[in-house]
Design a protein around this motif. Structure first.
Motif, PDB file in Angstrom:
ATOM      1  N   CYS A 109       0.850  -1.370   0.032  1.00  0.00           N
ATOM      2  CA  CYS A 109       0.148   0.085  -0.104  1.00  0.00           C
ATOM      3  C   CYS A 109       0.869   1.285  -0.028  1.00  0.00           C
ATOM      4  CB  CYS A 109      -0.803   0.101   1.201  1.00  0.00           C
ATOM      5  SG  CYS A 109      -1.694   1.354   1.284  1.00  0.00           S
ATOM      6  N   GLN A 110       0.484   2.101  -0.877  1.00  0.00           N
ATOM      7  CA  GLN A 110       1.240   3.246  -0.770  1.00  0.00           C
ATOM      8  C   GLN A 110       1.218   4.324   0.437  1.00  0.00           C
ATOM      9  OE1 GLN A 110       3.558   5.217  -1.875  1.00  0.00           O
ATOM     10  NE2 GLN A 110       3.947   4.480  -4.448  1.00  0.00           N
ATOM     11  N   LYS A 111       2.328   5.085   0.466  1.00  0.00           N
ATOM     12  CA  LYS A 111       2.307   6.118   1.556  1.00  0.00           C
ATOM     13  C   LYS A 111       1.407   7.128   1.304  1.00  0.00           C
ATOM     14  CE  LYS A 111       4.229   9.366   0.705  1.00  0.00           C
ATOM     15  NZ  LYS A 111       3.891  10.402  -0.625  1.00  0.00           N
ATOM     16  N   PRO A 112       1.156   8.088   2.203  1.00  0.00           N
ATOM     17  CA  PRO A 112       0.856   7.956   3.282  1.00  0.00           C
ATOM     18  C   PRO A 112       0.097   6.871   3.664  1.00  0.00           C
ATOM     19  CG  PRO A 112      -0.187   9.959   2.939  1.00  0.00           C
ATOM     20  CD  PRO A 112       0.711   9.626   1.594  1.00  0.00           C
ATOM     21  N   PHE A 113       0.173   5.989   4.561  1.00  0.00           N
ATOM     22  CA  PHE A 113      -0.687   4.902   4.859  1.00  0.00           C
ATOM     23  C   PHE A 113      -1.952   5.107   5.012  1.00  0.00           C
ATOM     24  CE2 PHE A 113      -0.920   0.813   7.829  1.00  0.00           C
ATOM     25  CZ  PHE A 113      -1.240   0.130   6.809  1.00  0.00           C
ATOM     26  N   ALA A 114      -2.129   5.972   6.187  1.00  0.00           N
ATOM     27  CA  ALA A 114      -3.713   6.303   6.465  1.00  0.00           C
ATOM     28  C   ALA A 114      -3.950   7.780   6.830  1.00  0.00           C
ATOM     29  CB  ALA A 114      -3.687   5.445   7.757  1.00  0.00           C
ATOM     30  N   LEU A 115      -5.114   7.836   7.015  1.00  0.00           N
ATOM     31  CA  LEU A 115      -5.490   9.281   7.393  1.00  0.00           C
ATOM     32  C   LEU A 115      -5.145   9.782   8.857  1.00  0.00           C
ATOM     33  CD1 LEU A 115      -8.937   9.536   5.501  1.00  0.00           C
ATOM     34  CD2 LEU A 115      -6.908  10.674   5.139  1.00  0.00           C
ATOM     35  N   ASN A 116      -5.241   8.764   9.615  1.00  0.00           N
ATOM     36  CA  ASN A 116      -4.886   9.016  11.242  1.00  0.00           C
ATOM     37  C   ASN A 116      -4.365   7.695  11.692  1.00  0.00           C
ATOM     38  OD1 ASN A 116      -7.202   7.482  12.013  1.00  0.00           O
ATOM     39  ND2 ASN A 116      -8.423   9.055  10.963  1.00  0.00           N
ATOM     40  N   MET A 117      -3.876   7.695  13.137  1.00  0.00           N
ATOM     41  CA  MET A 117      -3.302   6.617  13.837  1.00  0.00           C
ATOM     42  C   MET A 117      -4.284   5.320  13.981  1.00  0.00           C
ATOM     43  SD  MET A 117      -0.215   6.813  14.239  1.00  0.00           S
ATOM     44  CE  MET A 117       0.053   5.147  15.087  1.00  0.00           C
ATOM     45  N   GLY A 118      -5.649   5.984  14.228  1.00  0.00           N
ATOM     46  CA  GLY A 118      -6.736   5.032  14.412  1.00  0.00           C
ATOM     47  C   GLY A 118      -7.037   4.059  13.258  1.00  0.00           C
ATOM     48  N   ASP A 119      -6.997   4.607  12.198  1.00  0.00           N
ATOM     49  CA  ASP A 119      -7.334   4.026  10.811  1.00  0.00           C
ATOM     50  C   ASP A 119      -6.131   3.143  10.419  1.00  0.00           C
ATOM     51  OD1 ASP A 119      -9.579   5.058  10.234  1.00  0.00           O
ATOM     52  OD2 ASP A 119      -9.034   6.134   8.338  1.00  0.00           O
ATOM     53  N   ALA A 120      -4.644   3.503  10.621  1.00  0.00           N
ATOM     54  CA  ALA A 120      -3.752   2.943  10.447  1.00  0.00           C
ATOM     55  C   ALA A 120      -3.503   1.593  11.236  1.00  0.00           C
ATOM     56  CB  ALA A 120      -2.215   3.634  10.780  1.00  0.00           C
ATOM     57  N   ARG A 121      -3.766   1.569  12.612  1.00  0.00           N
ATOM     58  CA  ARG A 121      -3.727   0.468  13.459  1.00  0.00           C
ATOM     59  C   ARG A 121      -4.889  -0.440  13.065  1.00  0.00           C
ATOM     60  NH1 ARG A 121      -3.134   4.346  17.992  1.00  0.00           N
ATOM     61  NH2 ARG A 121      -0.796   4.534  18.342  1.00  0.00           N
TER      62      ARG A 121
END
Ligand code: NAD
Ligand code: 89V
Length: 338
Positions: A91-103
């Protein structure tokens, strides 16, 4: 190994070229909501299976991994579709919109036992990798100071107009790479403090960021990024390094010149090759796309975790979030706060 790619935009072309260069890998399906882009990529790379809808592509299946090359807003739903389909993911960076989504994205793939790698390619640029190898090999003893610097006036907005639109710009888009290089060189970070500025009045986000990092290893690093720096010669897209260690110094200077001064002095030209499908000055980034995608395939074959796995990238992404928090609240931020 059969792959599918979602998002046939500005950068995906590099990824499609790189997949074509890797033995034993074939991209069997592509997807984009934009019909013109889908058709153009399909024709250029001879890929007949084309989808406008990712859910439909996953439902049809027939591939082992998916390469998500869309912009960040769609990453979480697409990673979750990949988890439901039980395929490996890049998956491309930036990985997510926020830490919650990333986790949540990391947990979704972990539950399937599949591999998730973030396309965090700057640490794979051959000049940067030469420096990482020298530091990890002990060429200058134990590092205690590092400067990781990316300063440019290159017009990135013509190729990627969305970069001018977001309220966040340089840390989220470019700084994320430079912070990741600092992590690759000096290890994980305990605290960060950051300042930001917007110099270019035509964009919404910050185009200058200066960050001070305290690494758990005892190294202090300065990560500085600017798209408002008018310099000649223009150094886009080079990351420059200056590192002091207990046994010497390392510098990666403009023009891809690596100098290591330890017991002896060595100066090397570490310029990246210009791959047949690459064009200057992007050849540096383009080669790193091939190298990181090869790494992904090697990891799938061997069962090893990729260097920039989803789990690893949570720590780079946390640095982005912490830098914005630090700049907004004008204070140093402990990574444990996130
Ligand atoms: P882009 O806007 O040019 O392309 C994205 C494409 O994805 C568009 O064609 C869009 O129609 C499509 N898309 C979006 N959501 C979709 C969905 N749900 N289903 C199907 N198609 C969808 O963007 P870009 O400049 O190619 O950037 C893509 C990503 O790559 C970004 O996250 C960017 O940060 C990253 N990027 C990385 C590097 C690098 O060196 N790693 C360099 C440039 C861009
Ligand atoms: O690498 C990137 O993410 C690009 C660029 C180098 C232009 O910042 O967006």
């Amino acid at each position: 190994m059969r792959g599918a790619l979602i998002g046939c935009g500005f950068f995906a072309r590099n990824q499609l070229h790189a997949w074509r260069d890797i033995d034993g890998v074939e991209i069997v399906a592509i997807c984009d909501q934009d019909e013109a882009r889908l058709t153009e990529a399909g024709e250029l790379f001879g890929i007949a299976r084309r989808h406008a809808d990712a859910a439909e592509m996953f439902a049809e299946g027939g591939f082992d991994f998916v390469d998500i090359a869309t912009t960040v807003g769609s990453h979480r739903p697409l990673v979750e579709m990949a988890a439901a389909a039980q395929v490996d993911v890049i998956c491309q960076k930036p990985f997510a919109l926020n830490m919650g989504d990333a986790r949540a994205m990391v947990e979704a793939i972990a539950a399937t036992g599949k591999t998730l790698m973030v396309h965090e390619n700057f640490r794979w640029q051959s000049a940067v990798r030469a420096a990482i190898d020298a530091i990890r090999g002990g060429a200058i003893g134990d590092p205690f100071f590092g400067r990781v610097s990316f300063r440019s006036g290159y017009d990135v907005f013509s190729g990627q107009p969305y970069l001018a639109e977001g309220t966040r710009f340089i840390i989220e888009d470019l700084g994320i790479h430079i912070l990741d290089i600092s992590r690759a060189l000096f290890g994980d970070v305990d605290r960060i403090s950051a300042t930001t500025r917007r110099i270019n009045p035509a964009i919404k986000g910050e185009d200058v960021a200066t960050m001070l990092l305290s690494h758990g290893s005892g190294v202090t690093s300065v990560v500085d990024c600017s798209y408002a720096t008018q310099r000649r010669p223009e150094t886009f897209p080079e990351t420059l390094l200056e590192i002091d260690g207990t046994g010497g110094t390392l510098r990666l200077d403009a023009g891809y010149r690596l100098t290591v001064q330890g017991a002896t002095e060595a100066v090397r030209d570490v310029a990246p090759p210009v791959l047949p499908w690459a064009e200057q000055p992007w050849h540096n980034i383009q080669e790193s796309v091939l190298l990181i995608q090869k790494h992904f395939v090697d990891c799938l074959r061997s069962g090893a975790a990729p260097e920039t796995s989803g789990q690893d990238n949570l720590r780079t992404f946390a640095l982005v979030e912490a830098a914005y928090l630090s700049a907004a609240e004008r204070r140093s931020v402990a990574l444990s706060e996130l």
